[in-house]
Design an enzyme around this catalytic site. Structure first.
Site, PDB file in Angstrom:
ATOM      1  N   TYR A 236      -2.300  -2.131  10.169  1.00 20.70           N
ATOM      2  CA  TYR A 236      -2.376  -2.083   8.836  1.00 20.70           C
ATOM      3  C   TYR A 236      -0.984  -1.556   8.177  1.00 20.70           C
ATOM      4  CZ  TYR A 236      -4.251  -1.336   4.383  1.00 20.70           C
ATOM      5  OH  TYR A 236      -4.415  -1.498   2.767  1.00 20.70           O
TER       6      TYR A 236
ATOM      7  N   SER B  81       0.861  -1.119   0.156  1.00 14.72           N
ATOM      8  CA  SER B  81      -0.043  -0.049   0.045  1.00 14.72           C
ATOM      9  C   SER B  81       0.779   1.315   0.107  1.00 14.72           C
ATOM     10  CB  SER B  81      -0.782   0.086   1.124  1.00 14.72           C
ATOM     11  OG  SER B  81      -1.457   1.483   1.433  1.00 14.72           O
TER      12      SER B  81
HETATM   13  N1  LIG Z   1      -8.966  -0.252  -1.371  1.00 13.72           N
HETATM   14  C1  LIG Z   1      -7.732   0.462  -1.152  1.00 13.72           C
HETATM   15  O1  LIG Z   1      -7.843   1.727  -0.991  1.00 13.72           O
HETATM   16  C2  LIG Z   1      -6.399  -0.157  -0.935  1.00 13.72           C
HETATM   17  C3  LIG Z   1      -5.407   0.709  -0.948  1.00 13.72           C
HETATM   18  C4  LIG Z   1      -4.137  -0.014  -0.530  1.00 13.72           C
HETATM   19  C5  LIG Z   1      -4.113  -1.299  -0.710  1.00 13.72           C
HETATM   20  N2  LIG Z   1      -4.967  -2.070  -0.554  1.00 13.72           N
HETATM   21  C6  LIG Z   1      -4.706  -3.477  -0.251  1.00 13.72           C
HETATM   22  O2  LIG Z   1      -5.359  -4.157  -1.422  1.00 13.72           O
HETATM   23  C7  LIG Z   1      -5.800  -5.582  -1.321  1.00 13.72           C
HETATM   24  C8  LIG Z   1      -7.187  -5.661  -1.605  1.00 13.72           C
HETATM   25  O3  LIG Z   1      -7.997  -4.885  -1.034  1.00 13.72           O
HETATM   26  P1  LIG Z   1      -9.519  -4.543  -1.640  1.00 13.72           P
HETATM   27  O4  LIG Z   1      -9.783  -2.895  -1.375  1.00 13.72           O
HETATM   28  O5  LIG Z   1      -9.743  -4.881  -3.018  1.00 13.72           O
HETATM   29  O6  LIG Z   1     -10.450  -5.174  -0.576  1.00 13.72           O
HETATM   30  P2  LIG Z   1     -11.807  -5.895  -0.581  1.00 13.72           P
HETATM   31  O7  LIG Z   1     -12.140  -6.054   0.872  1.00 13.72           O
HETATM   32  O8  LIG Z   1     -12.786  -5.425  -1.792  1.00 13.72           O
HETATM   33  O9  LIG Z   1     -11.410  -7.225  -0.924  1.00 13.72           O
HETATM   34  C9  LIG Z   1     -10.584  -8.265  -0.151  1.00 13.72           C
HETATM   35  C10 LIG Z   1     -10.647  -9.418  -0.441  1.00 13.72           C
HETATM   36  O10 LIG Z   1     -10.015 -10.449   0.567  1.00 13.72           O
HETATM   37  C11 LIG Z   1     -10.865 -11.528   1.015  1.00 13.72           C
HETATM   38  N3  LIG Z   1     -10.207 -11.980   2.480  1.00 13.72           N
HETATM   39  C12 LIG Z   1     -10.215 -11.164   3.521  1.00 13.72           C
HETATM   40  N4  LIG Z   1      -9.532 -11.993   4.705  1.00 13.72           N
HETATM   41  C13 LIG Z   1      -9.469 -13.111   3.815  1.00 13.72           C
HETATM   42  C14 LIG Z   1      -8.974 -14.330   4.380  1.00 13.72           C
HETATM   43  N5  LIG Z   1      -8.341 -14.353   5.739  1.00 13.72           N
HETATM   44  N6  LIG Z   1      -8.571 -15.318   3.674  1.00 13.72           N
HETATM   45  C15 LIG Z   1      -8.912 -15.251   2.074  1.00 13.72           C
HETATM   46  N7  LIG Z   1      -9.612 -13.964   1.678  1.00 13.72           N
HETATM   47  C16 LIG Z   1      -9.670 -13.144   2.600  1.00 13.72           C
HETATM   48  C17 LIG Z   1     -12.052 -10.822   1.262  1.00 13.72           C
HETATM   49  O11 LIG Z   1     -13.253 -11.749   1.246  1.00 13.72           O
HETATM   50  C18 LIG Z   1     -12.269 -10.142   0.015  1.00 13.72           C
HETATM   51  O12 LIG Z   1     -12.818 -11.144  -1.194  1.00 13.72           O
HETATM   52  C19 LIG Z   1      -5.496  -5.597   0.304  1.00 13.72           C
HETATM   53  O13 LIG Z   1      -4.454  -6.184   0.801  1.00 13.72           O
HETATM   54  C20 LIG Z   1      -5.618  -4.154   0.747  1.00 13.72           C
HETATM   55  O14 LIG Z   1      -4.886  -3.769   2.153  1.00 13.72           O
HETATM   56  C21 LIG Z   1      -6.311  -1.545  -0.844  1.00 13.72           C
END
Ligand SMILES: NC(=O)c1ccc[n+]([C@@H]2O[C@H](COP(=O)([O-])OP(=O)(O)OC[C@H]3O[C@@H](n4cnc5c(N)ncnc54)[C@H](O)[C@@H]3O)[C@@H](O)[C@H]2O)c1
Length: 258
Positions: A157, A143
């Site tokens: 986080y 991130s």
């Molecule tokens: N959305 C943002 O602004 C952002 C920014 C920087 C980084 N990220 C990172 O991107 C990645 C994806 O995030 P997103 O925004 O698409 O989130 P999201 O919540 O839309 O999707 C996350 C997915 O991970 C799955 N998940 C959660 N816990 C789990 C577990 N224990 N085992 C297996 N699957 C699991 C959930 O069911 C979901 O399908 C994450 O690592 C997040 O930290 C997101």
């Protein structure tokens, strides 16, 4: 027409929502077969129904479980014949992870397990297949908070993403001469359920974050999927151990336009 990752086999964790889901769709469009590991079984099954079992397989995987993660990568090998791409992306951002002053040990540990230990487990499971093949591309989702601090803290986080970035760098260096590339995707704030959940609780916090993005908007999951595709494909063949920031300019800005 051949795609940019034609006939490659990819594993995507957290592939049922947000960035992971957009990436699964893009990978399939570009000719890959994808094994999704997630805990969202309904969504996973629906996705297989939509895209077809010849190109997508869903496996129930809690990414904090070594046995389940090992089984996920074995499924890719057994079903489609190889493990060429690993997008280790599942992550959480729960509301009880906040300032260090209020975040208790249980909340800290939960985020470390799901966001950081999971990436260790996925890399450990993927590498033997890739080393045997003499090629492979691993993309770990970190991130922008891995490279910048915020006064509105999510202490565990941020620390977990710093760990993902450091681990990625070290693995990229270690395996560079064995044909395996390891890069970190560092998204800025992206319009997904994860971000919506965090900011629904606190609109002021959302506004505060938006003001720091030169482009003045959150990213879209499809914009992350394009970056992941680049890192997964041979288009990025001279890149490894990289901090790949896709953030609307957030990490480059001191002052943003009004
Ligand atoms: N959305 C943002 O602004 C952002 C920014 C920087 C980084 N990220 C990172 O991107 C990645 C994806 O995030 P997103 O925004 O698409 O989130 P999201 O919540 O839309 O999707 C996350 C997915 O991970 C799955 N998940 C959660 N816990 C789990 C577990 N224990 N085992 C297996 N699957 C699991 C959930 O069911 C979901 O399908 C994450 O690592 C997040 O930290 C997101």
């Amino acid at each position: 027409m051949t795609g940019r990752i034609q006939d490659k086999v990819a594993v995507v964790t957290g592939g049922c929502s947000g960035i992971g889901l957009a990436t699964v769709r893009r990978f399939v469009d570009e000719g890959a077969r994808v094994v999704i590991g997630d805990i969202a079984d309904e969504a996973g099954k629906a996705l297989v129904g939509e895209l077809g079992p010849d190109v997508v397989t869903y496996v129930h995987v809690d990414v904090t479980s070594k046995e389940e993660v090992d089984a996920l990568f074995k499924t890719a090998k057994d079903t489609y014949g190889s493990v060429d791409i690993a997008f280790n992306n599942a992550g959480i951002s729960p509301p009880d992870d906040d300032s260090i002053l209020t975040t208790d040990l249980e909340a800290w540990r939960k985020v470390q397990e799901v966001n950081l230990t999971s990436v260790y487990l996925c890399c450990k499971a993927a590498l033997p297949y890739m080393l045997e093949q003499g090629k492979g591309s691993i993309i770990n989702t970190a991130s922008f908070v891995a490279v910048m601090g915020a006064a509105t803290s999510q202490i565990s986080y941020s620390a977990s993403k710093g760990g993902v970035l450091s681990m990625t760098r070290e693995l990229g260096v270690q395996f560079a001469r064995e044909g395996v590339r390891v890069n970190a995707l560092c998204p800025g704030p992206v319009n997904t359920p994860l971000l919506q959940e965090l900011f629904a609780k606190d609109p002021e916090r959302a506004a505060r974050r938006l003001v720091h993005i030169p482009m003045g908007r959150f990213g879209e999951p499809e914009e992350m999927a394009s970056a992941v595709l680049f890192l997964a494909s041979d288009d990025s063949s001279f890149m490894t151990a990289n901090t790949f920031l896709v953030d609307g300019g957030i990490s480059g800005a001191y002052v943003t336009p009004l």
